[in-house]
Design a protein around this motif. Structure first.
Motif, short mmCIF file in Angstrom:
data_model
loop_
_atom_site.label_atom_id
_atom_site.label_comp_id
_atom_site.label_asym_id
_atom_site.label_seq_id
_atom_site.Cartn_x
_atom_site.Cartn_y
_atom_site.Cartn_z
N GLY A 186 0.50 -9.58 -3.97
CA GLY A 186 -0.61 -8.30 -3.41
C GLY A 186 -0.36 -7.31 -3.24
N PRO A 187 1.79 -7.12 -2.33
CA PRO A 187 2.08 -5.98 -2.34
C PRO A 187 2.87 -5.42 -3.12
N SER A 188 3.29 -6.38 -4.11
CA SER A 188 3.30 -5.15 -5.58
C SER A 188 1.70 -4.36 -5.83
N ARG A 189 0.03 -4.71 -6.15
CA ARG A 189 -0.84 -3.95 -6.33
C ARG A 189 -0.86 -2.46 -5.19
N ALA A 190 -0.43 -3.49 -3.56
CA ALA A 190 -0.39 -2.21 -3.30
C ALA A 190 0.19 -0.80 -3.19
N VAL A 191 1.65 -0.98 -3.44
CA VAL A 191 2.23 0.06 -4.22
C VAL A 191 1.86 0.58 -5.26
N ILE A 192 1.11 0.18 -6.35
CA ILE A 192 0.76 0.63 -7.80
C ILE A 192 0.13 1.48 -6.92
N LEU A 193 -1.35 1.03 -6.07
CA LEU A 193 -2.36 1.82 -5.47
C LEU A 193 -1.92 3.22 -4.11
N THR A 194 -1.25 3.19 -4.01
CA THR A 194 -0.74 4.18 -3.59
C THR A 194 0.03 4.99 -3.20
N GLY A 195 1.69 4.39 -4.06
CA GLY A 195 2.19 5.03 -4.67
C GLY A 195 3.17 5.01 -2.99
N GLY A 229 1.69 -0.48 4.83
CA GLY A 229 0.89 -1.68 5.29
C GLY A 229 1.35 -3.24 5.18
N PHE A 230 1.06 -3.28 3.94
CA PHE A 230 1.12 -4.64 3.04
C PHE A 230 2.19 -5.20 2.33
N LYS A 231 2.65 -5.86 3.95
CA LYS A 231 3.99 -6.27 3.59
C LYS A 231 4.27 -7.66 2.74
N ASP A 232 3.03 -8.46 3.14
CA ASP A 232 3.83 -10.19 2.27
C ASP A 232 1.94 -10.36 2.28
N ASN A 233 1.71 -11.67 1.89
CA ASN A 233 0.11 -11.74 1.29
C ASN A 233 -0.41 -13.56 2.39
N GLU A 234 0.95 -13.83 3.61
CA GLU A 234 0.93 -14.43 4.71
C GLU A 234 0.13 -13.13 5.81
N THR A 235 0.58 -12.56 6.00
CA THR A 235 0.40 -12.60 7.27
C THR A 235 -0.47 -10.50 7.21
N SER A 236 -0.16 -10.09 6.21
CA SER A 236 -0.91 -8.37 6.12
C SER A 236 -2.03 -8.40 5.30
N GLN A 237 -3.11 -7.28 6.43
CA GLN A 237 -4.72 -6.75 5.84
C GLN A 237 -4.46 -5.71 4.69
N PHE A 238 -4.61 -5.16 4.01
CA PHE A 238 -4.48 -3.84 3.41
C PHE A 238 -5.49 -3.38 4.13
N ASP A 239 -5.20 -1.80 4.38
CA ASP A 239 -6.51 -0.72 4.69
C ASP A 239 -6.10 -0.04 3.62
N HIS A 240 -8.39 -0.24 3.91
CA HIS A 240 -8.65 0.34 1.99
C HIS A 240 -8.70 1.79 2.80
N SER A 241 -8.79 1.94 3.75
CA SER A 241 -9.57 4.02 4.50
C SER A 241 -8.15 4.29 3.73
N GLN A 242 -6.57 4.32 3.99
CA GLN A 242 -5.62 5.20 3.13
C GLN A 242 -5.90 5.44 2.15
N ASP A 243 -4.88 6.48 2.06
CA ASP A 243 -4.92 7.00 0.88
C ASP A 243 -4.72 6.42 -0.13
N ASN A 244 -5.26 7.01 -2.06
CA ASN A 244 -4.22 6.42 -3.06
C ASN A 244 -4.68 7.15 -3.73
N PHE A 245 -4.00 6.75 -5.43
CA PHE A 245 -4.32 7.44 -6.81
C PHE A 245 -5.74 7.98 -6.48
N ALA A 246 -6.54 6.50 -6.17
CA ALA A 246 -8.09 6.80 -7.66
C ALA A 246 -8.79 7.83 -6.86
#
Length: 514
Positions: A81-90, A97-114
């Motif tokens: 998950g964190p790797s995909r978050a990095v790819i998406l956001t740069g 904000g998405f450090k691990d698969n166990e405790t993190s929740q990704f904020d989709h409202s943040q900026d991304n390349f798409a």
């Protein structure tokens, strides 16, 4: 005054030309389409384009033949998950904000390349695995696997949030949906399609047509398969060994070792299950007749792991070929960027392991191949150090769009189009998860010659590797005589990168050093 005016005009011309060169696109060229294929846990050493002599990946190799193979591509945080978050956001994990698969929740409202591509006139889609719970933003279309997804008859979550079960093998289905979306898109607009494959994630369950594909091969046991981790305390406490951690039923499909059956197998329809039972049942009967123990059993598990892993990768490569064929058939290949990458590397028995997470090479490094007709010369290799962090700015650069100042990656296009341009001299890594597989959180810096790692929480220690003398990273030379100046220089470089990327947690840990 005329002389000054000429100087100003010349200065403006230089700035303009540099801007065009940075974008690496002729001014009148139409915006390129983009296809990004992201696999899961597909090791660079498992690809024939990267030198694997036993197994062939002809379709991944096609991308290398038509573009560039990057030999020094790495991830910022080796976990799904964190790797995909990095790819998406740069951005690094501590910024998105998405450090691990166990405790993190990704904020989709943040900026991304798409989101930027959408604003720039692109149609955007993500199909398959994203592993970031919630509703994606920046995409005109998505059809996603929930969480890890299933190999057989998986559910997909559509735009309406409803989950629909589809009959078939997941890799084929993801490609089917991808082509359906391409068929229905507005052909007057450029597109960006992310194809997120589940393969080759644990439990490495192949398509039925690929059962037994590699049974004729005996895979060489890695020379450090029985690594004792004598100088590496964090490696010594991990729980990801083929010998001790890999499960007979769950991982290797020997179902009599489980009283409950296995969820992935239980999803199969009668026709699929009959093929599964016929193939794996015979293997299990043979195993029991041998009554293996000790090293013989460990190496049997390794061979089964390899056969299943590579057979699972077979459908991945085949469906990548389907996508490349689609682009060619519809005359899209000459103006479409195609990127193939994994979300991270993976251990194929090195150090006795499967899985990823560590900053050691097999986990830290990822395959990355890219074709961009007219910009990237076909059949080239690059030894420039890049990261998954660089995907987002590269795509925006290719589309002729401004790269946000808070994106921490750098466009790869300048050095891919011009070998004289230099990329990174050092890489920064930070892994946070402190649960599954007992891998201690750590951060570090890597250069072409050395790697310095600081482990914390589960294990508190430093590790230093001389990559020229010890490319397999088995001998920790931190604190050893003769490496004092190197250690000091690397710590200074690490401190600089931590400040540059504003990693406050790492900064606090370094400040606590005696």
């Amino acid at each position: 005054m005329l002389q000054n005016a000429c100087r100003i005009a010349g200065f403006i011309l230089v700035i303009f030309s540099q801007n065009i060169q940075a974008q690496n696109l002729p001014a009148k060229r139409p915006k390129p389409n983009i296809v990004i294929i992201i696999s899961d846990d597909h090791a660079f050493q498992a690809i024939s384009a990267y030198g694997n002599k036993l197994v062939k990946t002809p379709n991944i190799d096609r991308i290398a033949q038509k573009g560039v193979r990057l030999d020094k591509a790495y991830v910022t945080n080796s976990i799904c998950g964190p790797s995909r978050a990095v790819i998406l956001t740069g951005k690094y994990s501590h910024k998105n904000g998405f450090k691990d698969n166990e405790t993190s929740q990704f904020d989709h409202s943040q900026d991304n390349f798409a989101k930027h591509l959408q604003t720039g006139g692109y149609q955007t889609a993500w199909i398959g695995k994203i592993h970031l719970a919630g509703k994606p933003e920046g995409f005109n279309f998505f059809n996603l696997l929930p969480d890890q997804g299933s190999y057989y008859n998986p559910e997909f979550i559509g735009m309406d949030g409803k989950s629909i079960r589809k009959e078939g093998y997941v890799t084929n289905l993801i490609e089917d949906i991808s082509e359906e979306w391409l068929d229905l898109r507005d052909s007057n607009k450029p597109f960006c399609l992310v194809v997120g494959h589940k393969a080759t994630h644990r439990t490495w369950l192949p398509d039925t047509v690929d059962f037994g594909r590699y049974d004729s091969l005996t895979f060489p046991v890695p020379v450090n398969f029985y690594d004792q981790y004598k100088t590496r305390s964090a490696a010594a406490v991990q729980d990801m060994s083929i010998d001790k951690t890999m499960q007979m039923a769950y991982d290797l499909k020997m179902l009599s070792y489980s009283s409950k059956g296995e969820p992935t197998v239980n999803r199969m329809n009668p026709a699929q299950r009959a093929k599964f039972d016929a193939y794996y049942g015979a293997i299990e009967a043979d195993l029991k007749s041998k009554n293996l123990t000790g090293k013989a059993l460990a190496e049997w598990k390794f061979q089964r792991y390899m056969k299943d892993y590579y057979s699972t990768a077979e459908s991945l490569d085949r469906n990548i070929g389907r996508m490349l064929d689609y682009l060619e058939k519809h005359e899209l290949d000459q103006n479409t960027i195609v990127i193939y990458m994994s979300d991270q590397g993976f251990y194929l028995g090195e150090h006795g392991w499967f899985d990823k997470r560590f900053m050691y090479e097999e986990s830290f490094r990822t395959p990355l191949l890219m074709q961009f007709p007219g910009v990237i010369k076909p059949g080239t290799n690059s030894s420039q150090m890049v990261m998954n962090l660089d995907i987002a700015p590269t795509l925006l650069d290719a589309a002729g769009l401004a790269i946000p100042s808070d994106m921490q990656g750098k466009s790869m296009l300048p050095f891919l189009a011009n070998k004289a341009v230099k990329g990174r001299e050092a890489l920064y890594y930070h892994y946070y998860e402190n649960g599954e597989h007992s891998v201690s959180p750590h951060f570090g810096v890597s250069t072409k010659d050395y790697k310095l790692i600081r482990f914390y929480k589960r294990v508190n220690s430093w590790e230093l590797f001389d990559l020229n003398k010890d490319p397999s990273e088995e001998s920790n030379v931190y604190g050893k005589k003769g490496y004092e100046k190197t250690t000091l220089a690397l710590k200074q470089q690490l401190t600089k990168l931590i400040a540059e990327y504003d990693d406050k947690e790492a900064k606090v840990i370094l400040r606590s050093e005696p």
